[in-house]
Motif scaffolding. Structure first.
Motif, mmCIF file in Angstrom:
data_model
loop_
_atom_site.group_PDB
_atom_site.id
_atom_site.type_symbol
_atom_site.label_atom_id
_atom_site.label_comp_id
_atom_site.label_asym_id
_atom_site.label_seq_id
_atom_site.Cartn_x
_atom_site.Cartn_y
_atom_site.Cartn_z
ATOM 1 N N CYS A 161 -10.412 13.229 -5.349
ATOM 2 C CA CYS A 161 -9.300 12.982 -4.419
ATOM 3 C C CYS A 161 -8.079 12.433 -5.158
ATOM 4 N N ASN A 213 -5.454 11.202 -3.361
ATOM 5 C CA ASN A 213 -4.846 10.148 -2.553
ATOM 6 C C ASN A 213 -5.249 8.811 -3.184
ATOM 7 N N ARG A 214 -4.534 7.788 -2.852
ATOM 8 C CA ARG A 214 -4.858 6.483 -3.444
ATOM 9 C C ARG A 214 -4.872 5.416 -2.348
ATOM 10 N N CYS A 215 -5.764 5.606 -1.366
ATOM 11 C CA CYS A 215 -5.876 4.606 -0.300
ATOM 12 C C CYS A 215 -6.367 3.311 -0.943
ATOM 13 N N TYR A 244 -8.074 0.783 -0.220
ATOM 14 C CA TYR A 244 -9.414 0.217 0.019
ATOM 15 C C TYR A 244 -10.522 1.121 -0.518
ATOM 16 N N CYS A 245 -10.163 2.243 -1.182
ATOM 17 C CA CYS A 245 -11.164 3.276 -1.443
ATOM 18 C C CYS A 245 -11.543 3.421 -2.916
ATOM 19 N N ILE A 283 -13.481 5.969 -3.970
ATOM 20 C CA ILE A 283 -13.899 7.349 -4.251
ATOM 21 C C ILE A 283 -13.123 7.996 -5.400
ATOM 22 N N PRO A 284 -11.775 7.856 -5.479
ATOM 23 C CA PRO A 284 -11.100 8.478 -6.623
ATOM 24 C C PRO A 284 -11.638 7.978 -7.970
ATOM 25 N N GLN A 296 -13.073 15.466 0.407
ATOM 26 C CA GLN A 296 -12.554 14.124 0.699
ATOM 27 C C GLN A 296 -11.346 14.262 1.610
ATOM 28 N N TYR A 312 -6.367 15.025 6.355
ATOM 29 C CA TYR A 312 -5.414 13.919 6.220
ATOM 30 C C TYR A 312 -4.318 14.115 7.256
ATOM 31 N N ARG A 323 -1.604 4.485 3.247
ATOM 32 C CA ARG A 323 -1.758 5.727 4.019
ATOM 33 C C ARG A 323 -0.351 6.102 4.488
HETATM 34 S S1 SF4 Z 1 -10.121 7.270 1.843
HETATM 35 FE FE1 SF4 Z 1 -10.418 9.456 1.609
HETATM 36 S S2 SF4 Z 1 -8.359 10.238 1.278
HETATM 37 FE FE2 SF4 Z 1 -8.277 8.063 0.822
HETATM 38 S S3 SF4 Z 1 -8.629 7.870 -1.378
HETATM 39 FE FE3 SF4 Z 1 -10.614 7.669 -0.323
HETATM 40 S S4 SF4 Z 1 -11.494 9.729 -0.349
HETATM 41 FE FE4 SF4 Z 1 -9.293 9.921 -0.747
#
Ligand code: SF4
Length: 447
Positions: free
Chosen positions: A155, A157-159, A161-162, A164-165, A199, A236, A275
């Motif tokens: 992913c 995106n750079r949320c 709190y996340c 995953i990236p 994602q 998104y 976001r």
């Molecule tokens: S919340 Fe979803 S969109 Fe945002 S960085 Fe994490 S995986 Fe990516």
């Protein structure tokens, strides 16, 4: 040593990786065992993006380690997001584990395991970033008629709190031809419902050449397959463009269902979450979607208890939910994850207060779901039959096109000689908080 047992934790994207692991082992002549006590190698494919998932994975590893204690020859293998996130750190804490494999090696798992059995010294494999393809053996774990199509990995995106990236890396999109080939293969295997996952589905193709994006992929899937239901999950919000809506309007095979995680509606909170949209934009998005696709089923997710969230912010979410009336809604307490940008944010909310806010939203949605489902009573709905319901052991269960697998309610079918995988007409007679009940519609005899 040629038998294995695999436990798959986490999301549908991780499940697809587990199916690649199973595919690589079966095509290397291994046998799968449902019972870990009958398997030589025990595998746990982990999730690792928030602490509760990490705890669940460690519990699973420790419970499987007991089988290892019974038979010293048995091996314990741990794969997936938790390994990718913590790497060496975990190895000291869990000496019971014989082999660790990160997120990028699912189709090579058989090779890593056979190297281990042959005495190879490496116990941790963190292969470079790669992308799955239709060439890789994938053993479907789901009922044959419903499957996932993972269209990207990672992913961009750079949320705030996340994690995953940092676990799954940058966005990598699969080529359209590769996806079409896989969709056709799944159709040949009997798939009636194809659930597209990523994602962020709307980011599909951003890393490829210009003429590749989600609407173009959908057009290809519609033109080259006859799969009955194509479902879109994880979009998104501010990247749902006119083109996508036109394609959905143009084909009933793309079911009128969208899962769009909003996460919050307060502009101040959305800004701190990084976001890139506002409450006003969310209202106009919902209006646009409902105008263009009147029977659209809308699912979303909210994250409550983000640092700095005020009571007014929670009230804004409540007001928004009352106004929008979602068909399906998930709510989660913010998890302050080590390593994510928001970890150091001030004004952290205490755990108890987070759960109070989550419960408030959940009970509001319960009322809304109960009222909204009433509109189906007396209607006839197309239902994908899943089989005998685990709940009742008597009734059959299925789902309408407005209900996604595993996360939404079900249709309980009173009686009728129907088979799993059939899409049949059901007359809806009752609606409960999340589920519907109905009878198979009598098929008029065509003279
Ligand atoms: S919340 Fe979803 S969109 Fe945002 S960085 Fe994490 S995986 Fe990516």
């Amino acid at each position: 040593m040629k038998t294995f047992n695999l436990v798959s934790l986490g999301c549908a994207k991780n499940l697809v990786d587990s199916e690649l692991m199973t595919g690589s082992l079966l095509s290397a002549g291994w046998q799968m065992k449902e019972d870990p006590a009958e398997a030589d190698v025990l595998i746990v494919n982990t999730c690792g993006f928030i602490q509760p998932a990490v705890e669940e994975a460690i519990d699973e590893i420790l419970s499987l380690a007991e089988y290892k204690a019974e038979d010293a020859r048995r091996k314990l293998v741990v794969t997936g997001c938790m390994v990718q996130r913590y790497q060496q750190k975990l190895m000291e804490e869990l000496p019971e584990v014989d082999l660790w494999v990160g997120t990028e090696g699912p189709d090579r798992l058989a090779m890593y395991i056979e190297q281990m059995i042959a005495g190879a010294p490496e116990v941790l494999h963190l292969p470079d970033r790669r992308l799955m393809s239709v060439e890789m053996e994938r053993a479907l774990s789901h009922p044959y008629f419903s499957s996932w199509l993972k269209i990207t990995e990672g992913c961009d995106n750079r949320c705030s709190y996340c994690m995953i990236p940092s676990i799954r890396g940058k966005l990598r999109s699969r080529e359209i031809n590769d996806l079409v080939k896989e969709a056709k293969l799944l159709e040949e295997k009997g798939v009636k419902e194809l659930n597209l996952i990523a994602q962020d589905l709307t980011a599909y193709g951003n890393d490829l050449s210009t003429d590749v994006n989600l609407p173009i992929l959908l057009e290809k899937l519609i033109d080259t397959t006859s799969i009955d239901w194509i479902r879109l999950l994880y979009l998104y919000p501010n990247r749902i463009d006119r083109r996508l809506i036109e394609i959905m309007k143009g084909s009933r095979r793309i079911v009128p269902y969208l899962d769009i995680p909003f996460q919050h509606v307060s502009d101040a909170v959305l800004k701190r979450m990084n976001r890139n949209y506002t409450e006003k934009e969310l209202y106009s998005l919902v209006d646009r979607l409902r105008m263009d696709i009147p029977d659209l089923a809308l699912r979303t997710t909210f994250l409550l208890g983000f640092p700095g969230e005020t009571k007014q912010d929670v009230e804004a979410v409540e007001r928004f939910i009352r106004d929008v009336q979602f068909d399906h809604l998930g709510v989660f307490p913010y998890a302050n994850e080590e390593g994510c940008p928001s970890e150091s944010y001030s004004d952290q909310i205490d755990e108890e207060e987070k759960l109070i806010r989550v419960d408030r939203i959940l009970s509001l949605q319960k009322e809304i779901s109960k009222k909204k489902l009433q509109r189906f009573v007396g209607t006839t709905q197309d239902v994908l039959v899943e089989g005998v319901s685990a709940e009742t052991d008597l009734l059959l269960q299925g789902r309408t096109k407005y209900q996604a697998p595993e996360i939404d309610g079900l249709v309980y079918i009173n009686e009728g000689m129907v088979n799993p995988g059939e899409i049949i007409e059901v007359e809806i007679t009752e609606a409960h908080i999340y589920d519907l009940v109905g009878n198979v519609k009598e098929q008029k005899q065509i003279d």
